[in-house]
Design a protein around this motif. Structure first.
Motif, PDB file in Angstrom:
ATOM      1  N   GLY A   1       0.803  -1.214   0.000  1.00  0.00           N
ATOM      2  CA  GLY A   1       0.000   0.000   0.000  1.00  0.00           C
ATOM      3  C   GLY A   1       0.838   1.268   0.000  1.00  0.00           C
ATOM      4  N   THR A   2       2.086   1.194   0.492  1.00  0.00           N
ATOM      5  CA  THR A   2       2.906   2.407   0.545  1.00  0.00           C
ATOM      6  C   THR A   2       4.143   2.338  -0.345  1.00  0.00           C
ATOM      7  OG1 THR A   2       4.110   1.568   2.472  1.00  0.00           O
ATOM      8  CG2 THR A   2       2.189   2.937   2.916  1.00  0.00           C
ATOM      9  N   LYS A   3       4.663   1.122  -0.597  1.00  0.00           N
ATOM     10  CA  LYS A   3       5.843   1.059  -1.468  1.00  0.00           C
ATOM     11  C   LYS A   3       5.815  -0.185  -2.359  1.00  0.00           C
ATOM     12  CE  LYS A   3       8.857  -1.067   2.040  1.00  0.00           C
ATOM     13  NZ  LYS A   3       9.187  -2.373   1.456  1.00  0.00           N
ATOM     14  N   ILE A   4       6.572  -0.065  -3.436  1.00  0.00           N
ATOM     15  CA  ILE A   4       6.729  -1.171  -4.388  1.00  0.00           C
ATOM     16  C   ILE A   4       8.219  -1.464  -4.455  1.00  0.00           C
ATOM     17  CG2 ILE A   4       6.453  -1.891  -6.792  1.00  0.00           C
ATOM     18  CD1 ILE A   4       4.086   0.066  -6.965  1.00  0.00           C
ATOM     19  N   ALA A   5       8.585  -2.707  -4.146  1.00  0.00           N
ATOM     20  CA  ALA A   5      10.007  -3.068  -4.134  1.00  0.00           C
ATOM     21  C   ALA A   5      10.252  -4.168  -5.154  1.00  0.00           C
ATOM     22  CB  ALA A   5      10.413  -3.552  -2.739  1.00  0.00           C
TER      23      ALA A   5
END
Lengths: 320, 320
Positions: free
Chosen positions: B13-17
């Motif tokens: 929901g807050t980051k894409i790694a």
């Protein structure tokens, strides 16, 4: 692979039933004996072998034996490790039956074999199915991807002992707030007694006085006569049943939940509140349909039929 | 079959790694981008393809792509059906990635891929394992018989939404008393705020005033400083965690339960009360050992590593 008929045996706390079952589930002969008072391995073995002998006299063509028994059974060894209502412990049922009869045998938990009967011979074949049996306790069986899920050694699928409230009533197993403590016949008896204490002039109390004590049957009788208090208790029992079912349905992706056991004979009295609660507690209904809840097809014969089906599917001639 | 390295992507929901991962779990390059504010399929796709492009420039030998994403993913089609914290709905991630990259791709729920990483690369290989991630919510992944259990179409294994008390607090999913409503960071925040309201001079309230608001982190900080109220809240949180774990362990026959997610960094503060409760609510301990509870091996990288492992195991070149 030419196995077509097997003996199915159902070992419970009060009776032992055996029958000859075809692959389509037809039960051709049935023998029922009381479970010996001294329900140790030796006494129960003698009854099992007697039933098998009598069935084989009539049906010499049976090719395998299946046993469904209340308790925890080590799989695939077929050792009865522990049963809630019988005295036997660590009893090598499969080995004994195979040695005494010369037939391949399988032993599994009674709810495991019952769910197999429902999955194979229900209104349609199911690949993902839960069976919840509502009787004195709650039994549970699970079919995943078309096969009985029992864990690697048979100690899994104890569905009656998921926790629905850790501060809830004591369960027969000693824990608190198990599914079984809330949604079983024992729970109905407990609620009925509380209701009778609360209102000694109510129908539940009066029927209980006639019968000598209040049990789940008393509540069922009162509900059938339209008593509002008794119907409310069924509403509460059914709600807990639905909460437990929803919890299971959030874990698995099920085609259906089938409800069996003695109390399912009360029909919608139990199942309607269960369906409501299962819908209420279903997760992510945008993309997951709430699971359908259906009464079991097989009644008291589910154990025998499922045990025989399991034998037809899985029993292999033992080596040596 | 010569697939040796894959790209693993973790969509939250807050980051894409994203990173490149070997079969032994070694993560060689990592790129992290914030999840676009407007987290619809188009915006998130653009980020995923950008990360993939940059990783392939450095590692042209990667043979497959795996994606783990919060939400419900249709399997094996790889359609992201629904996510609690992102705007996309019914997004054909797998199809898009394969079309744009020419590489085979798999998409699965983030906890499903994380449990695969723990099962394959933990202290020993596990065939029957549950992962419970305790973060903002509760995620759950399940390995049965050595394979991810996700149900026939990926809608299963929603372990955070088993019901621990139908009369309990409202869960983010809208139901009452889910595992997630009791044992997550959100639950810790809720309990911390109640404690601060009850005792405005207590450490939780004072630290919260310094930080602007009371959150789970506030309670963690207070507990780390030895505050008795905060430690008691961890005792309650951990107890609920253990109740949920016991409930799952009564259904499955598990080798271990692994706890991951942000809150596992608090160690025994969380895990000791969980272990106590899991023992207390374990069923039939005469013949079933209470399940061991261990901290996860992989922290924030579990999603990337597990997604890449799944790609190495299951991604097949798409047809057409």
């Amino acid at each position: 692979m030419s196995t077509k008929r097997a003996i199915g045996l159902d070992v419970g706390g009060t009776k032992i039933a055996g029958g000859v079952v075809d692959a389509d589930g037809t039960l051709s002969t049935e023998i029922v004996e009381p479970t010996p008072e001294d329900s140790d391995a030796e006494a129960v073995s003698a009854v099992l072998l007697d039933i098998v002998g009598r069935l084989r006299e009539k049906h010499p063509d049976v090719s395998a034996i299946g046993v469904g028994a209340a308790g925890i059974v080590q799989w695939p060894e077929g050792r009865m490790l522990w049963a809630p209502n019988n005295a036997y412990r660590d009893w090598p049922v499969r080995e004994q039956l195979e040695a005494a009869t010369g037939l391949p045998a399988v032993i599994d938990n009674d709810a495991n074999v019952a769910v197999l009967a429902e999955a194979r011979l229900g209104p349609r074949p199911y690949r993902e199915l839960v069976l919840v049996t509502v009787g004195t306790g709650i039994g549970g069986g699970l079919v995943l991807d078309g096969r009985i899920y029992r864990g690697p050694t048979g100690r899994g699928a104890e569905l009656g002992h998921i926790v629905l409230n850790p501060d809830g009533p004591v369960c027969g197993c000693g824990n608190h707030g198990c599914f079984e403590a809330y949604a079983s016949g024992t729970a109905l008896t407990r609620m009925g007694r509380e209701a009778a204490d609360d209102d000694p002039r109510g129908l539940i109390a009066r029927l209980g006085a006639e019968q000598g004590e209040v049990t789940g049957r008393t509540v069922t009788a009162a509900a059938t006569q339209g008593d509002a208090v008794a119907r409310d208790l069924f509403g509460r029992l059914g709600r807990w049943l639905g909460v437990g079912i929803a919890s299971l349905a959030n874990i698995f992706e099920l085609e259906a939940v089938v409800v069996g056991g003695g109390l399912v004979s009360t029909g919608d009295l139990l199942l309607e509140p269960a369906r409501r609660a299962a819908r209420e507690f279903a997760y992510a209904t945008q993309v997951r349909e709430p699971v359908p809840i259906r009464p079991a097809v097989f009644g008291g014969d589910a154990g025998m039929i499922g045990a025989a089906l399991l034998a037809l599917e899985d029993a292999r001639p033992s080596v040596g």
